[in-house]
Design an enzyme around this catalytic site. Structure first.
Site, PDB file in Angstrom:
ATOM      1  N   ILE A  41       1.042  -1.178  -0.344  1.00 56.95           N
ATOM      2  CA  ILE A  41       0.418   0.102  -0.054  1.00 56.95           C
ATOM      3  C   ILE A  41       0.878   1.115   0.047  1.00 56.95           C
ATOM      4  CG2 ILE A  41      -1.518   1.284   1.055  1.00 56.95           C
ATOM      5  CD1 ILE A  41      -3.338  -1.363   2.012  1.00 56.95           C
ATOM      6  N   ALA A  42       1.973   0.642   0.933  1.00 52.59           N
ATOM      7  CA  ALA A  42       2.888   2.624   1.121  1.00 52.59           C
ATOM      8  C   ALA A  42       4.330   1.932   1.136  1.00 52.59           C
ATOM      9  CB  ALA A  42       2.307   3.313   1.895  1.00 52.59           C
ATOM     10  N   GLY A  44       6.993   3.614   3.995  1.00 54.79           N
ATOM     11  CA  GLY A  44       7.931   5.368   4.053  1.00 54.79           C
ATOM     12  C   GLY A  44       9.615   4.883   5.058  1.00 54.79           C
ATOM     13  N   GLY A  45       9.648   6.080   5.889  1.00 55.33           N
ATOM     14  CA  GLY A  45      11.315   5.883   5.969  1.00 55.33           C
ATOM     15  C   GLY A  45      11.270   4.662   6.834  1.00 55.33           C
ATOM     16  N   MET A  46      10.888   3.878   7.195  1.00 51.49           N
ATOM     17  CA  MET A  46      11.613   3.543   8.153  1.00 51.49           C
ATOM     18  C   MET A  46      10.602   1.844   8.000  1.00 51.49           C
ATOM     19  SD  MET A  46      11.213   4.955  11.664  1.00 51.49           S
ATOM     20  CE  MET A  46       9.627   5.786  11.645  1.00 51.49           C
ATOM     21  N   ALA A  47       9.573   1.649   6.730  1.00 48.69           N
ATOM     22  CA  ALA A  47       8.687   0.736   7.141  1.00 48.69           C
ATOM     23  C   ALA A  47       7.958   0.672   5.738  1.00 48.69           C
ATOM     24  CB  ALA A  47       7.736   0.578   8.082  1.00 48.69           C
ATOM     25  N   VAL A  49       3.542  -0.634   4.291  1.00 43.16           N
ATOM     26  CA  VAL A  49       2.744  -1.453   4.771  1.00 43.16           C
ATOM     27  C   VAL A  49       1.962  -2.394   3.459  1.00 43.16           C
ATOM     28  CG1 VAL A  49       0.355  -0.518   5.739  1.00 43.16           C
ATOM     29  CG2 VAL A  49       2.211   0.414   6.613  1.00 43.16           C
ATOM     30  N   LYS A  64       2.188  -3.458   9.210  1.00 42.18           N
ATOM     31  CA  LYS A  64       3.300  -2.786   8.374  1.00 42.18           C
ATOM     32  C   LYS A  64       4.597  -3.557   8.755  1.00 42.18           C
ATOM     33  CE  LYS A  64       3.088   1.610   9.819  1.00 42.18           C
ATOM     34  NZ  LYS A  64       3.274   2.486   9.999  1.00 42.18           N
ATOM     35  N   ASP A 158       4.356  12.931  15.099  1.00 44.77           N
ATOM     36  CA  ASP A 158       4.166  12.744  14.453  1.00 44.77           C
ATOM     37  C   ASP A 158       2.551  13.151  13.723  1.00 44.77           C
ATOM     38  OD1 ASP A 158       5.257  12.919  11.518  1.00 44.77           O
ATOM     39  OD2 ASP A 158       4.778  11.004  11.155  1.00 44.77           O
TER      40      ASP A 158
END
Length: 689
Positions: A41-42, A44-47, A49, A64, A158
């Protein structure tokens, strides 16, 4: 992609075409023997999903997965697990639920609620700038979720539009509780050498400059988010993240009304309060901010254009540039004619950054770090005032007396109007989502009598907490007036009624009485429940369900018919075994001789065919074979006497002469011979001599 434009992890966007590139190695993998990973789905910088299927509970979730390498750090993984557990403890309708956490051979993951919808960023792009009422309607559930987190000791760190999800049915959910804290628990956050947790456009000044954050950092981020909803722009822009962070530390957030004229002053004050650079001037946590949001929302709902008292109450205090203590208005000093800041405690009330009656644009420049006056201005202010010219002689005494009388009358009328029209009224505090004891205590402390109304069900407010109040928060009422609060009964649940033994029509009516729906109906034979009556329900009776939930039923088709079959001429033992296996009772009658049916076979049955039900009886008549008769001895008898005796026993007699026939007419021998047992009706041959 800038940090504040990353796609969110748990919102499922509309399906799009597949782009080129190598396949994701996680897709298709089974984590922890339970989660079948689907499409990503997406990222990010750390994970990253993924949409996944929980095979154990047969539901779609968002999983995630931490990037390779991060999960190998034992200290990081331990912090991640701790914060995941803390986030999972949050049970709030506006928080994305965390279902599970695990480590599959070094792959650290979280299983979360999957929200089908879009993010608040999409709403900002399409709708901002928007009306204050619409903006507060979007912000209120966000603040409510943060308030629940702050009460549990969890700071989000965040808060940004990408972390606010809006489901297709309109529900607002805040995601990623605890993850930022898991990364930064022991990290110094500085603008130069440390790691900045959170998107730079929403960072609180103290997080940039001092590396510290608490619940007030979340409050600051909400203030920036509200500014963006109202104006369609971020309060601080720059060519690089460092420039934006610098502005957070050194520049106040300007009033939204500078970009969108016509906003009420108390809306500007709410933004200024939430985004004050000095965190001591912000609301202590999201719970306090939620109270302010409710007051502003109520004023907007009532159509209040300006409310100086509310504006004064919400705006942050103006601080002295040198001492940092609150200061008051700068009155003209009668002894010198000069002006200047007066310290708090000098018998004056402290003023606010946004003062009643002062345009927001003018007050924006008077921030905590704004210079008060330059040296030339202070010197001019310290100079003695020029002597006044001698005045003329006063008028006759009657004129001043009339003027004084008019002033007294006008003042009296004004004070009376002020008292009866405003001052004698008190503001009803917000007690929404508070427990009964807390709400009653707060209202009684404010001078109101509390009446507890009839409780109602609520899918949003937990059981025992306040759903509504009348008059509502922010209303003006006389001391001693009654405020009616309505408590929540929690989620509306109804027990499944007893369905067994009811007809289908009766069962459907019983479900309708408790606001439940008739689900799938399946028919089944039953030996104990009559035809067209309910055998059982799923869920079972007594199980509590939400209104509109479906209940499946199994309805009896009556007793199962059993085919008897035709067993005449078949072995009786085989017939008995088969019929008893079907549940029938077999009764055997074995006293019948039959010349045509072999012994042990069925001669006849009752009933002869058709169907019976379990436990019914089938009667089988079993053949004993033909009846046997002993052949009598008739040797040496005359042929006529021998024939008569044999025929009397049922035999058929045949006469033949022996080869040496002498013509005497006597029986020489018989076939079968005397003493043999033969079936009745058999043929006996007489041999004559």
């Amino acid at each position: 992609m800038p940090p504040d434009r990353q796609p969110h992890e748990v919102v499922r966007p509309a399906r799009q075409g597949t782009s080129g590139g190598s396949a994701d190695p996680m897709t298709g993998r089974l984590l922890d023997g339970r989660y079948r990973i689907g499409s990503r789905i997406a990222r990010g910088g750390m994970a990253s999903v993924y949409e996944a299927t929980d095979l154990r509970l047969d539901r779609v979730v968002a999983v995630k997965v931490m990037h390779v390498g991060l999960g190998d750090d034992e200290e990081f993984a331990a912090r991640f697990v701790r914060e995941a557990r803390a986030a999972a403890r949050l049970s709030h309708p506006n928080v994305v639920a965390v279902f599970d956490q695990g480590d599959d051979d070094g792959t650290v993951f979280l299983a979360m609620e999957l929200i089908a919808g879009h993010t608040l960023r999409d709403v900002i792009v399409k709708e901002a700038p928007m009306s204050p009422a619409r903006a507060l309607a979007l912000v209120e559930p966000v603040v409510s979720a943060l308030a629940a987190a702050h009460r549990s000791g969890i700071v989000h760190r965040d808060v940004k539009p990408e972390n606010v999800l809006i489901a297709d049915d309109g529900r607002v959910k805040v995601a990623d509780f605890g993850l930022a804290k898991a990364v930064g628990t022991d990290t110094q956050h500085t603008a130069t050498g440390g790691v900045l947790i959170g998107t730079v456009s929403y960072l609180a000044p103290e997080l940039v400059s001092q590396g510290i954050s608490d619940a007030r950092a979340d409050v600051y981020a909400v203030g920036v988010l509200l500014y963006e909803l109202l104006t369609g722009a971020k309060p601080h822009e720059g060519e690089s993240p460092i420039q934006v962070a610098y502005k957070h530390v050194h520049e106040d957030v300007s009033p939204p009304s500078l970009l969108e004229p016509g906003l009420p002053g108390y809306v500007d004050a709410l933004v200024a309060r939430a985004t004050a650079r000095d965190r001591g001037l912000r609301p202590a946590d999201a719970g306090v901010l939620l109270h302010h949001v409710h007051r502003v929302a109520h004023a907007l709902a009532e159509g209040v254009r300006e409310d100086p008292e509310l504006t004064q109450d919400l705006a942050p205090l103006l601080l002295h540039p040198d001492t940092g203590v609150p200061v008051v208005e700068e009155p003209v000093r009668e002894d010198t004619g000069t002006t200047g800041p007066v310290p708090a405690g000098a018998d004056h009330e402290p003023t606010s950054l946004l003062r009643a009656g002062v345009p927001a644009a003018a007050s924006a420049s008077a921030g905590p770090s704004a210079p008060r006056a330059n040296g030339q201005d202070r010197a001019a202010a310290a100079a003695p005032a020029p002597p006044s010219r001698p005045g003329r002689r006063g008028r006759r005494w009657r004129g001043p007396l009339l003027v004084l009388l008019a002033v007294v009358i006008a003042t009296t009328l004004g004070l009376g109007a002020w008292w009866y029209g405003w001052a004698r009224y008190s503001t009803v505090p917000s007690v929404l989502e508070q427990g009964r004891a807390s709400a009653v205590a707060e209202l009684e402390d404010a001078g109101f009598d509390v009446v507890v109304g009839e409780a109602v069900y609520s899918n949003r407010v937990p059981e025992g907490r306040v759903v509504s109040a009348d008059p509502g928060a922010g209303s003006r009422a006389l001391t001693g007036d009654e405020v009616t609060i309505v408590l929540s009964l929690g989620v509306e649940l109804y027990p499944v009624p007893e369905m067994a033994g009811r007809t289908l029509e009766e069962a459907e009516a019983a479900l309708a009485e408790v606001d439940l729906e008739l689900g799938r109906v399946r028919e089944k034979f039953s030996e104990s429940v009559p035809d067209d009556q309910v055998v059982r329900s799923t869920p079972v009776a007594g199980k509590e369900l939400r209104p509109g939930a479906a209940v499946d039923l199994v309805v009896s088709k009556g007793r199962r018919p059993i085919n008897v079959g035709d067993w005449v001429g078949e072995p009786a033992d085989e017939a008995q075994r088969t019929l008893e296996r079907k549940g029938l009772v077999v009764q055997r009658n074995e006293d019948v001789f039959s010349d045509s049916v072999p012994a042990g076979d069925v001669v006849s049955q009752e009933p002869g065919s058709g169907t019976l039900f379990k436990g019914d009886t089938v009667t089988l008549t079993v053949s004993k074979g033909p009846e046997l008769v002993e052949v009598p001895g008739v040797k040496a008898q005359g042929v006529d006497a021998a024939r008569a005796e044999l025929e009397s026993l049922g035999f058929v007699v045949r006469v033949e002469n022996i080869s040496d026939y002498l013509g005497l007419g006597f029986v020489f021998r018989t076939d079968p011979g005397a003493g043999e047992m033969v079936p009745k009706g058999s043929t006996i041959t007489l041999y004559l001599i």
